[in-house]
Design a protein around this motif. Structure first.
Motif, PDB file in Angstrom:
ATOM      1  N   MET A 174       0.816  -1.220   0.000  1.00  0.00           N
ATOM      2  CA  MET A 174       0.000   0.000   0.000  1.00  0.00           C
ATOM      3  C   MET A 174       0.842   1.259   0.000  1.00  0.00           C
ATOM      4  SD  MET A 174      -3.360  -0.841   2.337  1.00  0.00           S
ATOM      5  CE  MET A 174      -2.457  -1.485   3.745  1.00  0.00           C
ATOM      6  N   GLY A 175       2.148   1.129   0.196  1.00  0.00           N
ATOM      7  CA  GLY A 175       3.049   2.272   0.100  1.00  0.00           C
ATOM      8  C   GLY A 175       3.117   3.091   1.369  1.00  0.00           C
ATOM      9  N   SER A 176       4.329   3.450   1.764  1.00  0.00           N
ATOM     10  CA  SER A 176       4.513   4.260   2.963  1.00  0.00           C
ATOM     11  C   SER A 176       5.882   4.926   2.931  1.00  0.00           C
ATOM     12  CB  SER A 176       4.394   3.396   4.225  1.00  0.00           C
ATOM     13  OG  SER A 176       4.690   4.159   5.384  1.00  0.00           O
ATOM     14  N   LEU A 177       5.935   6.139   3.474  1.00  0.00           N
ATOM     15  CA  LEU A 177       7.198   6.872   3.593  1.00  0.00           C
ATOM     16  C   LEU A 177       7.717   6.875   5.025  1.00  0.00           C
ATOM     17  CD1 LEU A 177       6.227   9.848   1.295  1.00  0.00           C
ATOM     18  CD2 LEU A 177       8.072   8.228   0.844  1.00  0.00           C
ATOM     19  N   THR A 280       6.136  17.456  -5.478  1.00  0.00           N
ATOM     20  CA  THR A 280       5.103  18.281  -4.844  1.00  0.00           C
ATOM     21  C   THR A 280       3.847  17.471  -4.554  1.00  0.00           C
ATOM     22  OG1 THR A 280       5.941  20.245  -6.002  1.00  0.00           O
ATOM     23  CG2 THR A 280       3.711  20.365  -5.098  1.00  0.00           C
ATOM     24  N   LEU A 281       3.404  16.682  -5.535  1.00  0.00           N
ATOM     25  CA  LEU A 281       2.195  15.875  -5.361  1.00  0.00           C
ATOM     26  C   LEU A 281       2.358  14.859  -4.233  1.00  0.00           C
ATOM     27  CD1 LEU A 281       1.181  15.184  -9.081  1.00  0.00           C
ATOM     28  CD2 LEU A 281       0.051  16.724  -7.463  1.00  0.00           C
ATOM     29  N   LEU A 282       3.531  14.231  -4.156  1.00  0.00           N
ATOM     30  CA  LEU A 282       3.728  13.221  -3.117  1.00  0.00           C
ATOM     31  C   LEU A 282       3.834  13.857  -1.737  1.00  0.00           C
ATOM     32  CD1 LEU A 282       3.889  10.264  -2.601  1.00  0.00           C
ATOM     33  CD2 LEU A 282       6.355  10.329  -2.990  1.00  0.00           C
ATOM     34  N   LEU A 283       4.414  15.052  -1.657  1.00  0.00           N
ATOM     35  CA  LEU A 283       4.440  15.754  -0.372  1.00  0.00           C
ATOM     36  C   LEU A 283       3.026  16.088   0.092  1.00  0.00           C
ATOM     37  CD1 LEU A 283       7.430  18.277  -0.333  1.00  0.00           C
ATOM     38  CD2 LEU A 283       7.046  16.314   1.161  1.00  0.00           C
ATOM     39  N   ILE A 284       2.189  16.517  -0.835  1.00  0.00           N
ATOM     40  CA  ILE A 284       0.784  16.802  -0.485  1.00  0.00           C
ATOM     41  C   ILE A 284       0.092  15.532  -0.004  1.00  0.00           C
ATOM     42  CG2 ILE A 284      -1.452  17.498  -1.413  1.00  0.00           C
ATOM     43  CD1 ILE A 284       0.037  19.372  -3.316  1.00  0.00           C
ATOM     44  N   ALA A 285       0.258  14.449  -0.753  1.00  0.00           N
ATOM     45  CA  ALA A 285      -0.383  13.183  -0.388  1.00  0.00           C
ATOM     46  C   ALA A 285       0.125  12.675   0.957  1.00  0.00           C
ATOM     47  CB  ALA A 285      -0.130  12.139  -1.471  1.00  0.00           C
ATOM     48  N   ASP A 286       1.422  12.798   1.188  1.00  0.00           N
ATOM     49  CA  ASP A 286       1.986  12.326   2.454  1.00  0.00           C
ATOM     50  C   ASP A 286       1.493  13.180   3.617  1.00  0.00           C
ATOM     51  OD1 ASP A 286       3.769  10.594   3.965  1.00  0.00           O
ATOM     52  OD2 ASP A 286       5.025  12.364   4.228  1.00  0.00           O
ATOM     53  N   GLY A 287       1.371  14.489   3.386  1.00  0.00           N
ATOM     54  CA  GLY A 287       0.826  15.349   4.429  1.00  0.00           C
ATOM     55  C   GLY A 287      -0.597  14.967   4.791  1.00  0.00           C
ATOM     56  N   LEU A 288      -1.397  14.661   3.776  1.00  0.00           N
ATOM     57  CA  LEU A 288      -2.769  14.214   4.037  1.00  0.00           C
ATOM     58  C   LEU A 288      -2.776  12.869   4.754  1.00  0.00           C
ATOM     59  CD1 LEU A 288      -4.447  15.158   0.621  1.00  0.00           C
ATOM     60  CD2 LEU A 288      -4.745  16.307   2.825  1.00  0.00           C
ATOM     61  N   ALA A 289      -1.895  11.973   4.349  1.00  0.00           N
ATOM     62  CA  ALA A 289      -1.835  10.647   4.981  1.00  0.00           C
ATOM     63  C   ALA A 289      -1.488  10.742   6.455  1.00  0.00           C
ATOM     64  CB  ALA A 289      -0.808   9.772   4.255  1.00  0.00           C
ATOM     65  N   ARG A 290      -0.680  11.743   6.825  1.00  0.00           N
ATOM     66  CA  ARG A 290      -0.247  11.887   8.218  1.00  0.00           C
ATOM     67  C   ARG A 290      -1.262  12.618   9.083  1.00  0.00           C
ATOM     68  NH1 ARG A 290       4.355  14.888   9.305  1.00  0.00           N
ATOM     69  NH2 ARG A 290       4.384  15.921   7.279  1.00  0.00           N
ATOM     70  N   THR A 291      -2.185  13.348   8.462  1.00  0.00           N
ATOM     71  CA  THR A 291      -3.074  14.209   9.243  1.00  0.00           C
ATOM     72  C   THR A 291      -4.552  13.818   9.200  1.00  0.00           C
ATOM     73  OG1 THR A 291      -3.244  15.724   7.340  1.00  0.00           O
ATOM     74  CG2 THR A 291      -1.552  16.197   8.986  1.00  0.00           C
ATOM     75  N   ILE A 292      -4.988  13.100   8.173  1.00  0.00           N
ATOM     76  CA  ILE A 292      -6.418  12.800   8.036  1.00  0.00           C
ATOM     77  C   ILE A 292      -6.952  12.031   9.227  1.00  0.00           C
ATOM     78  CG2 ILE A 292      -8.099  11.462   6.721  1.00  0.00           C
ATOM     79  CD1 ILE A 292      -6.647  12.213   4.186  1.00  0.00           C
ATOM     80  N   VAL A 293      -6.209  11.014   9.676  1.00  0.00           N
ATOM     81  CA  VAL A 293      -6.674  10.189  10.806  1.00  0.00           C
ATOM     82  C   VAL A 293      -5.690  10.288  11.972  1.00  0.00           C
ATOM     83  CG1 VAL A 293      -7.987   8.576   9.385  1.00  0.00           C
ATOM     84  CG2 VAL A 293      -5.553   8.172   9.782  1.00  0.00           C
ATOM     85  N   ALA A 294      -5.007  11.438  12.091  1.00  0.00           N
ATOM     86  CA  ALA A 294      -4.026  11.642  13.168  1.00  0.00           C
ATOM     87  C   ALA A 294      -4.664  11.365  14.527  1.00  0.00           C
ATOM     88  CB  ALA A 294      -3.505  13.070  13.118  1.00  0.00           C
ATOM     89  N   PRO A 295      -3.890  10.750  15.462  1.00  0.00           N
ATOM     90  CA  PRO A 295      -2.449  10.470  15.407  1.00  0.00           C
ATOM     91  C   PRO A 295      -2.068   9.210  14.623  1.00  0.00           C
ATOM     92  CG  PRO A 295      -3.299   9.768  17.511  1.00  0.00           C
ATOM     93  CD  PRO A 295      -4.455  10.422  16.790  1.00  0.00           C
ATOM     94  N   ALA A 296      -3.074   8.486  14.089  1.00  0.00           N
ATOM     95  CA  ALA A 296      -2.740   7.346  13.236  1.00  0.00           C
ATOM     96  C   ALA A 296      -2.314   7.864  11.859  1.00  0.00           C
ATOM     97  CB  ALA A 296      -3.936   6.411  13.124  1.00  0.00           C
ATOM     98  N   GLU A 297      -1.928   6.944  10.991  1.00  0.00           N
ATOM     99  CA  GLU A 297      -1.416   7.352   9.687  1.00  0.00           C
ATOM    100  C   GLU A 297      -1.919   6.415   8.603  1.00  0.00           C
ATOM    101  OE1 GLU A 297       2.943   7.267   7.558  1.00  0.00           O
ATOM    102  OE2 GLU A 297       2.805   8.228   9.539  1.00  0.00           O
ATOM    103  N   LEU A 298      -2.380   6.985   7.495  1.00  0.00           N
ATOM    104  CA  LEU A 298      -2.816   6.194   6.355  1.00  0.00           C
ATOM    105  C   LEU A 298      -1.626   5.854   5.467  1.00  0.00           C
ATOM    106  CD1 LEU A 298      -6.037   8.086   5.169  1.00  0.00           C
ATOM    107  CD2 LEU A 298      -5.948   5.844   6.273  1.00  0.00           C
ATOM    108  N   PRO A 299      -1.651   4.706   4.798  1.00  0.00           N
ATOM    109  CA  PRO A 299      -0.628   4.440   3.772  1.00  0.00           C
ATOM    110  C   PRO A 299      -0.762   5.478   2.653  1.00  0.00           C
ATOM    111  CG  PRO A 299      -1.770   2.418   4.385  1.00  0.00           C
ATOM    112  CD  PRO A 299      -2.535   3.545   5.008  1.00  0.00           C
ATOM    113  N   VAL A 300       0.348   6.065   2.250  1.00  0.00           N
ATOM    114  CA  VAL A 300       0.289   7.140   1.266  1.00  0.00           C
ATOM    115  C   VAL A 300      -0.201   6.625  -0.085  1.00  0.00           C
ATOM    116  CG1 VAL A 300       2.678   6.869   0.477  1.00  0.00           C
ATOM    117  CG2 VAL A 300       1.584   9.102   0.366  1.00  0.00           C
ATOM    118  N   GLY A 301      -0.008   5.326  -0.361  1.00  0.00           N
ATOM    119  CA  GLY A 301      -0.503   4.768  -1.609  1.00  0.00           C
ATOM    120  C   GLY A 301      -2.020   4.832  -1.715  1.00  0.00           C
TER     121      GLY A 301
END
Length: 327
Positions: A174-177, A280-301
């Motif tokens: 699922m992809g993760s940074l 730029t796109l991946l930074l945006i996606a990673d930022g969303l992955a880290r904050t949407i369900v914070a403090p948990a984290e979604l797979p960036v994929g």
């Protein structure tokens, strides 16, 4: 500029927010007088390597997207169309199932298996697709689709036979940074720069190739050698991305289209801009992955798939209106 702003925002946003002024002071002076030792450790050991990795991964996917779209002369092609992602998935699955443990240039067992699996899959596709007179782009595309289907079936078989590894395998697919350190950054940077250098050196050849096989050959382009170099550069960039972050889709599809709208079709400008847009796109996606369900984290994929699928469908519909996908 937008990329730098997003990188700065990514540094201050997270489960433990850090003041912007303190981060700027830390970046400029390096001493971080107003930061606690914990905050400095978070920035240097967690967030900064992650951001740099995201830039290299997104940039690699962006330039490999340009490469494969040019190679297939199809704007719907992406870095995984030739089997790179499937090969990486099989490599990781085998590494996890067998307990493969090794470290080379900062790459752990799974990352190294992803890199090798991706490159080997592309070699097989190119060997099969090149059988014939000139190894046409269509032959490469069909070989990639066929091999990807078989590899995906093997991955599913391995997951079925080793149920205890399913969760771990899926987490990587699922992809993760997350959990990337400076060793991973270094290894990813080397492979990314190598792929970029190969593709950028082919900028003029890519412009000629876009005119068609007959026209490009009349201009002196060796199509077989050109395709070998194109597949090598694009696959190396893709392998660098999947080894560092797993399977992250749609960045390689979207970034070239946005870049083409900004700087036009000349590859001398398109390749660097696609790298910037992809990062730029991946930074945006990673930022969303880290904050949407914070403090948990979604797979960036998952985030890139949610954002990229509507774009792909829109592009598919647009292409259909102007004369079909084969045009």
């Amino acid at each position: 500029m937008l990329l730098l702003v997003l990188a700065l925002v990514s540094l201050i946003v997270g489960p433990i927010p850090i003041r912007l002024a303190s981060v700027v002071q830390w970046l400029i002076g390096g001493d971080g007088v107003s930061l606690t030792s914990t905050e400095q450790a978070i920035l240097w050991e967690l967030r900064l390597p992650r951001i740099v990795t995201a830039c290299f991964v997104g940039g690699s996917l962006g330039i490999s997207g340009v490469g494969f779209q040019a190679l297939f002369r199809n704007p719907l092609a992406d870095p995984y169309v030739i089997g790179a992602s499937s090969g990486a998935a099989l490599g990781v699955t085998l590494a996890l199932v067998t307990g493969f443990q090794v470290s080379v240039m900062g790459l752990g067992g799974t990352a190294l298996a992803a890199l090798l699996g991706s490159i080997l899959a592309v070699i097989v596709v190119f060997a099969i697709g090149s059988v014939g007179r000139d190894g046409s782009s269509l032959s490469l595309l069909l070989a990639g689709v066929a091999l990807s289907s078989m590899i995906n079936a093997l991955v599913s078989l391995m997951m079925y036979l080793h149920e205890e590894k399913v969760v771990v395998i899926l987490a990587w697919l699922m992809g993760s940074l997350a959990d990337n350190d400076w060793n991973v950054v270094f290894a990813t940077a080397i492979a990314s720069f190598a792929g970029f250098s190969i593709l950028f050196s082919l900028s003029r050849a890519l412009d000629a190739f876009s005119l068609g096989d007959v026209a490009s050959q009349s201009l002196g382009l060796d199509l077989v050698r050109f395709r070998i170099l194109m597949v090598t550069g694009s696959s190396l960039a893709t392998a660098a991305a999947v080894a560092a972050a797993g399977i992250i889709g749609f960045i390689g599809l979207i970034a070239p289209h946005i870049a083409r709208a900004l700087v036009g079709p000349r590859h001398r400008f398109l390749i660097p801009m696609s790298a910037v847009v992809g990062a730029t796109l991946l930074l945006i996606a990673d930022g969303l992955a880290r904050t949407i369900v914070a403090p948990a984290e979604l797979p960036v994929g998952i985030v890139t798939a949610i954002l990229g699928c509507p774009f792909f469908l829109f592009l598919l519909k647009t292409r259909a209106k102007v004369g079909g996908l084969a045009s």
